[in-house]
Scaffold this motif. Structure first.
Motif, PDB file in Angstrom:
ATOM      1  N   PRO A  79       1.078  -1.273   0.120  1.00  0.00           N
ATOM      2  CA  PRO A  79       0.131   0.121   0.339  1.00  0.00           C
ATOM      3  C   PRO A  79       0.659   1.116   0.108  1.00  0.00           C
ATOM      4  O   PRO A  79       2.264   1.271   0.917  1.00  0.00           O
ATOM      5  CB  PRO A  79      -0.742   0.659   1.214  1.00  0.00           C
ATOM      6  CG  PRO A  79       0.007  -1.079   2.587  1.00  0.00           C
ATOM      7  CD  PRO A  79       1.163  -1.847   1.231  1.00  0.00           C
ATOM      8  N   THR A 138      -6.749   4.530   8.698  1.00  0.00           N
ATOM      9  CA  THR A 138      -5.531   3.897   7.923  1.00  0.00           C
ATOM     10  C   THR A 138      -4.446   3.431   7.587  1.00  0.00           C
ATOM     11  O   THR A 138      -3.653   2.800   6.992  1.00  0.00           O
ATOM     12  CB  THR A 138      -5.002   5.283   7.567  1.00  0.00           C
ATOM     13  OG1 THR A 138      -4.547   6.253   8.657  1.00  0.00           O
ATOM     14  CG2 THR A 138      -5.691   6.867   7.276  1.00  0.00           C
ATOM     15  N   PHE A 142      -7.588  -0.207   5.064  1.00  0.00           N
ATOM     16  CA  PHE A 142      -7.385   0.307   3.276  1.00  0.00           C
ATOM     17  C   PHE A 142      -6.863  -0.744   2.721  1.00  0.00           C
ATOM     18  O   PHE A 142      -7.857  -2.346   2.412  1.00  0.00           O
ATOM     19  CB  PHE A 142      -5.636   0.343   3.319  1.00  0.00           C
ATOM     20  CG  PHE A 142      -4.628  -0.684   3.935  1.00  0.00           C
ATOM     21  CD1 PHE A 142      -4.101  -1.216   2.962  1.00  0.00           C
ATOM     22  CD2 PHE A 142      -4.303  -0.893   4.945  1.00  0.00           C
ATOM     23  CE1 PHE A 142      -2.667  -2.042   3.316  1.00  0.00           C
ATOM     24  CE2 PHE A 142      -3.005  -1.542   5.796  1.00  0.00           C
ATOM     25  CZ  PHE A 142      -2.851  -2.424   4.351  1.00  0.00           C
ATOM     26  N   ASP A 143      -7.269  -0.651   1.096  1.00  0.00           N
ATOM     27  CA  ASP A 143      -7.394  -1.948  -0.085  1.00  0.00           C
ATOM     28  C   ASP A 143      -6.827  -2.871   0.258  1.00  0.00           C
ATOM     29  O   ASP A 143      -5.758  -3.043   0.709  1.00  0.00           O
ATOM     30  CB  ASP A 143      -7.059  -1.113  -1.646  1.00  0.00           C
ATOM     31  CG  ASP A 143      -8.420  -0.019  -1.427  1.00  0.00           C
ATOM     32  OD1 ASP A 143      -9.312   0.044  -1.205  1.00  0.00           O
ATOM     33  OD2 ASP A 143      -7.380   0.459  -2.431  1.00  0.00           O
ATOM     34  N   SER A 145      -6.564  -5.469   2.495  1.00  0.00           N
ATOM     35  CA  SER A 145      -5.494  -5.219   3.733  1.00  0.00           C
ATOM     36  C   SER A 145      -6.236  -6.490   4.790  1.00  0.00           C
ATOM     37  O   SER A 145      -6.141  -7.061   5.710  1.00  0.00           O
ATOM     38  CB  SER A 145      -6.378  -4.016   4.412  1.00  0.00           C
ATOM     39  OG  SER A 145      -7.391  -3.715   5.015  1.00  0.00           O
TER      40      SER A 145
END
Length: 237
Positions: A79, A138, A142-143, A145
């Motif tokens: 990320p 955050t 997150f994407d 995760s």
């Protein structure tokens, strides 16, 4: 009904079906809950007293799921805005029957199955958030995760109450413990969580990680497993 744009497709996870199954079913994901510091040794390595204080929870969005199919290697994109991303190998509980204020004695009746999961964490962003008393989204939500293996129904796998949980990075063992070492058992976790939220079919609960968490870099191969659920592999890209 008219939408201003096409709604996103539902987030689903494959079911680990027997080879003789006529159809391939999928588990629709509702919410993802995660239990923090639920193994004593991990609590110590994170600088906390492992006394049996009440569990605490954080969440990931449903679309953080990164499906890792049986026999394939998943790909976890490193990320942005972080230079210290950690692995956390976990047993994941899939809820099949909802409810609130569920008793621990009846909690396992609400479990549809179990899966292998990784709670990937931007540790540098988490440390900064802790220092400033800010939320963890955050760092945790997150994407991609939440890499996740197929869900093994209780009807096939039974309930996972003990058995080794482990993770290797580039064939070097980093994490190893036993599911029986959870500070808060799966029934206790479900019962306590259900006092805060009405659990729904499709909810996933990441139950905590053992000691040995650490950083990964692009190109690293993470391979983890739990007795009774097999293993999966995820490469950092």
């Amino acid at each position: 009904m008219d939408y201003v744009f096409a709604p996103a497709p539902p987030v689903t996870v494959p079911i680990a079906e027997p080879a003789t199954a006529a159809v391939s079913r999928r588990f629709p994901v509702h919410r993802i809950y995660c239990v923090g510091r639920n193994y004593e040794a991990h609590a110590r390595e994170m600088g906390h007293d492992p006394d049996r204080e009440p569990p605490f929870f954080f969440a990931k969005p449903a679309d953080a799921v990164l499906n890792v199919t049986t026999g394939a290697t998943g790909e976890f994109p490193y990320p942005a805005r972080s230079s210290n991303v950690h692995y956390e190998m976990e047993l994941v509980v899939a809820i099949g029957k909802g409810g609130r204020d569920i008793s621990a004695a009846l909690a396992l009746e609400h479990v549809y199955g179990y899966a292998l999961g990784l709670d990937m964490t931007r540790r540098d962003l988490q440390a900064e958030a802790k220092k400033l008393g800010r939320p963890w989204e955050t760092a945790k939500g997150f994407d991609h995760s939440a890499p996740l293996g197929p869900i093994h129904p209780v009807a096939q796998a039974g309930h996972i109450e003990h058995g080794a949980i482990w993770l290797n990075v580039n064939e070097v063992e980093k994490q190893r413990s036993d599911v029986s070492q959870l500070i808060w058992s799966i029934p206790e976790t479900i019962a306590f969580l259900s006092t805060f939220f009405e659990l729904q079919p499709g909810d996933l609960i990441f139950t905590g990680t053992p000691e040995g968490v650490g950083a990964v870099a692009r190109g690293d191969l993470m391979t983890g497993g739990i007795d009774g659920l097999g293993q999966f592999s995820v490469r950092v890209v």
